[in-house]
Design an enzyme around this catalytic site. Structure first.
Site, mmCIF file in Angstrom:
data_model
loop_
_atom_site.group_PDB
_atom_site.id
_atom_site.type_symbol
_atom_site.label_atom_id
_atom_site.label_comp_id
_atom_site.label_asym_id
_atom_site.label_seq_id
_atom_site.Cartn_x
_atom_site.Cartn_y
_atom_site.Cartn_z
ATOM 1 N N CYS A 127 -2.133 8.442 4.118
ATOM 2 C CA CYS A 127 -1.931 8.002 1.697
ATOM 3 C C CYS A 127 -3.093 8.377 1.654
ATOM 4 O O CYS A 127 -3.714 8.376 0.559
ATOM 5 C CB CYS A 127 -1.462 6.968 2.101
ATOM 6 S SG CYS A 127 -2.358 5.157 2.198
ATOM 7 N N GLU A 169 0.913 -1.565 -0.009
ATOM 8 C CA GLU A 169 -0.207 -0.132 -0.186
ATOM 9 C C GLU A 169 1.028 1.298 0.462
ATOM 10 O O GLU A 169 1.639 1.403 0.527
ATOM 11 C CB GLU A 169 -1.423 -0.062 1.101
ATOM 12 C CG GLU A 169 -2.252 0.752 1.531
ATOM 13 C CD GLU A 169 -2.623 1.028 -0.462
ATOM 14 O OE1 GLU A 169 -2.870 2.259 -0.403
ATOM 15 O OE2 GLU A 169 -3.694 -0.525 -0.411
HETATM 16 C C1 UN1 Z 1 -7.188 6.412 6.893
HETATM 17 O O1 UN1 Z 1 -7.377 6.523 6.190
HETATM 18 O O2 UN1 Z 1 -7.996 6.095 8.234
HETATM 19 O O3 UN1 Z 1 -0.453 5.379 5.437
HETATM 20 C C2 UN1 Z 1 -6.348 5.059 7.182
HETATM 21 C C3 UN1 Z 1 -2.119 5.569 5.023
HETATM 22 C C4 UN1 Z 1 -3.086 4.221 4.818
HETATM 23 C C5 UN1 Z 1 -3.723 3.938 6.410
HETATM 24 C C6 UN1 Z 1 -5.347 4.996 5.864
HETATM 25 N N1 UN1 Z 1 -2.831 3.391 4.310
HETATM 26 O O4 UN1 Z 1 -2.127 6.464 5.800
#
Ligand code: UN1
Length: 496
Positions: free
Chosen positions: A289, A255
């Site tokens: 993210c 991710e």
């Molecule tokens: C969210 O939007 O609450 O690293 C989680 C990050 C994402 C997770 C977002 N994988 O910000």
């Protein structure tokens, strides 16, 4: 209310084969980005020797753990959920000190981790596969699931407990064992999660925690015993790990970055949209993210909307995140803040203008980790705007870049104008435009009239385009990554 006085640093250790052990490499220091004088935790980093020990422990524990019933494994997760929920206030404060997000966001994150453990703790009550009929009499075909084995987990700093929870919980409940390397800036919360799992009765070796720098992740992916790797973090590191894993035939789920757009159409509820865009762009100092980093607003309502957004941002309180009422803290570290400062300078040099620069703490308590919430606008030639780093690079800070669109079609096109495709938000009251957005916008997560960030545990999460690699996370999607299928042709004796 004054912020809390620093307390003595907590000792950091690694968790290997059910024991807490000291590291053998250089020092590891977790400090408070809001207050340079506040050392949260210290220890020694793990090195290659600890990676080997952790992998041996995880491999030895794999078979006995997979033989337990899913209900039995789930029971450990349910106890973990209870322990996290009971300690949410204490862990929330430690999280805010160590990472820099506000106390309310940090406590909510601990409770979110508990919710994730609860969701996967109940996996035994859900479907464990499929049954197909057979073209042959007296036979059924079952599609069942088996664990992969030892999973390497590499997690980022920005959700120090929620992201580990949504990787560790499904890995464990589906019968795998784990070697986990969290970001080196948030080791204390990792220790706290491992402690909760230990107290909940996780057998030794089932989860192993190694604290240290990025080279640990490389050592993990290079280890022969690894059966799968899950990663959340930067695109650069994700790509490197994915390449290394692929060359060894190890399945990976990565991710990675985002450059998420919020689209505000002319008919939108502008009050609601302003509230949501503010939260999406600036909560957690923009270090998600899924954060909104691009704002595309219909030119007919742009001045009105941007005025509302700036009014709100003018009230936004930036400061020590452990003080109640503060709405935005620092960035996680000085290098992280420096990268964002450099990004803003590059965007301005390429033609962006500053629409709004919010308030940063008056004295910053001496910390260089704070960045004022900033709105940039790109209004020049289209080509130049499309190349501007504030439009195409993930800055991972409290910076929102605005472009005006000439209608919904133009707006959706601008939203798609990114190599990334993690999340987007669309603000409109018109169901026809909503349906257009579903067709046109290419992302993994689309919010209609809510901020671009946020993810529920029971539904898939992940990105399109360059934002993700491999299967999605969470919900039923997690089962796809943490298990492989076994198709069983099942017959008894000769049918009657
Ligand atoms: C969210 O939007 O609450 O690293 C989680 C990050 C994402 C997770 C977002 N994988 O910000």
């Amino acid at each position: 209310m004054p912020s809390l006085a620093p307390t003595a640093p907590i000792e950091l250790r690694h968790f290997i084969a059910g024991r807490w052990v000291e590291g053998t490499l250089s020092p590891l220091i977790s400090d408070n980005p809001a207050r340079p004088d506040d050392i949260v935790a210290t220890g020694q980093q793990a090195g290659p020797a600890e990676v080997s020990l952790a992998m041996v422990a995880a491999s030895a524990a794999a078979r006995p753990w997979s033989r337990r019933s899913m209900h039995e494994r789930g029971a450990v997760l349910l106890r973990t959920a209870d322990l996290l929920a009971e300690q949410a206030d204490r862990l929330g404060l430690e999280l805010a000190r160590e990472e820099g997000k506000t106390l309310s966001e940090a406590t909510a994150e601990v409770l979110r981790a508990a919710q994730i453990f609860r969701y996967y703790g109940q996996a035994g009550d859900r479907s464990a596969g499929e049954v197909f009929s057979s073209p042959r009499r007296g036979e059924r075909i079952l599609v069942t699931r088996k664990p992969l084995g030892v999973i390497g987990i590499v997690t980022p700093f920005n959700f120090p407990i929620a992201i580990p929870a949504w990787k560790i919980a499904p890995a464990l409940v589906y019968g795998n064992t784990v070697v986990w390397k969290p970001a080196s800036t948030v080791p204390l919360l990792a220790v706290r999660l491992a402690e909760a799992l230990e107290e909940a009765g996780l057998p030794e070796g089932v989860l192993n925690l190694l604290l240290g720098r990025g080279s640990l992740g490389t050592a993990l992916v290079e280890h022969r015993g690894l059966s799968g790797l899950t990663f959340t973090g930067s695109t650069r590191v994700g790509r490197e790990l994915a390449a290394a894993a692929a060359s060894r035939g190890v399945p990976i789920q990565a991710e990675m970055g985002g450059k998420n757009a919020s689209v505000v159409l002319a008919d939108a509820d502008l009050e609601l949209a302003a509230d949501q865009v503010l939260l999406g762009a600036f909560r957690s100092s923009g270090q998600k993210c899924t954060a909104t980093s691009r704002l595309i607003v219909d030119e007919r309502v742009a001045d009105d909307f941007l005025g509302r957004l700036q009014d709100r941002l003018g009230q936004w309180i930036v400061g020590d995140p452990t003080v109640r009422g503060v709405q935005m803290g620092p960035l996680v570290s000085e290098p992280a803040a420096e990268t964002v400062r450099r990004g803003i300078r590059a965007a301005l040099a390429d033609g962006a203008t500053v629409l709004h620069e919010g308030q940063a703490p008056i004295d910053g308590a001496g910390s260089r980790c704070f960045i004022a919430p900033t709105i940039l606008e790109l209004s020049g030639a289209r080509n130049a705007a499309a190349q501007n780093p504030a439009w195409c690079k993930e800055l991972f800070g409290p910076v929102l870049t605005v472009r005006r669109a000439s209608g919904s079609e133009d707006a959706f096109q601008l939203a798609n104008d990114s190599a990334f495709g993690l999340a987007a938000a669309v603000f409109t009251q018109d169901v026809t435009r909503v349906l257009d957005a579903l067709d046109e916008i290419d992302v993994g997560v689309l919010h209609v009239n809510s901020e671009s960030a946020g993810a529920d545990p029971h539904v898939p999460f992940g990105g399109a385009k360059n934002s993700g690699y491999g299967p999605m996370e969470q919900g039923g999607a997690a089962q796809d990554f943490y298990t492989h299928t076994m198709t069983v042709y099942l017959r008894g004796g000769t049918p009657a």
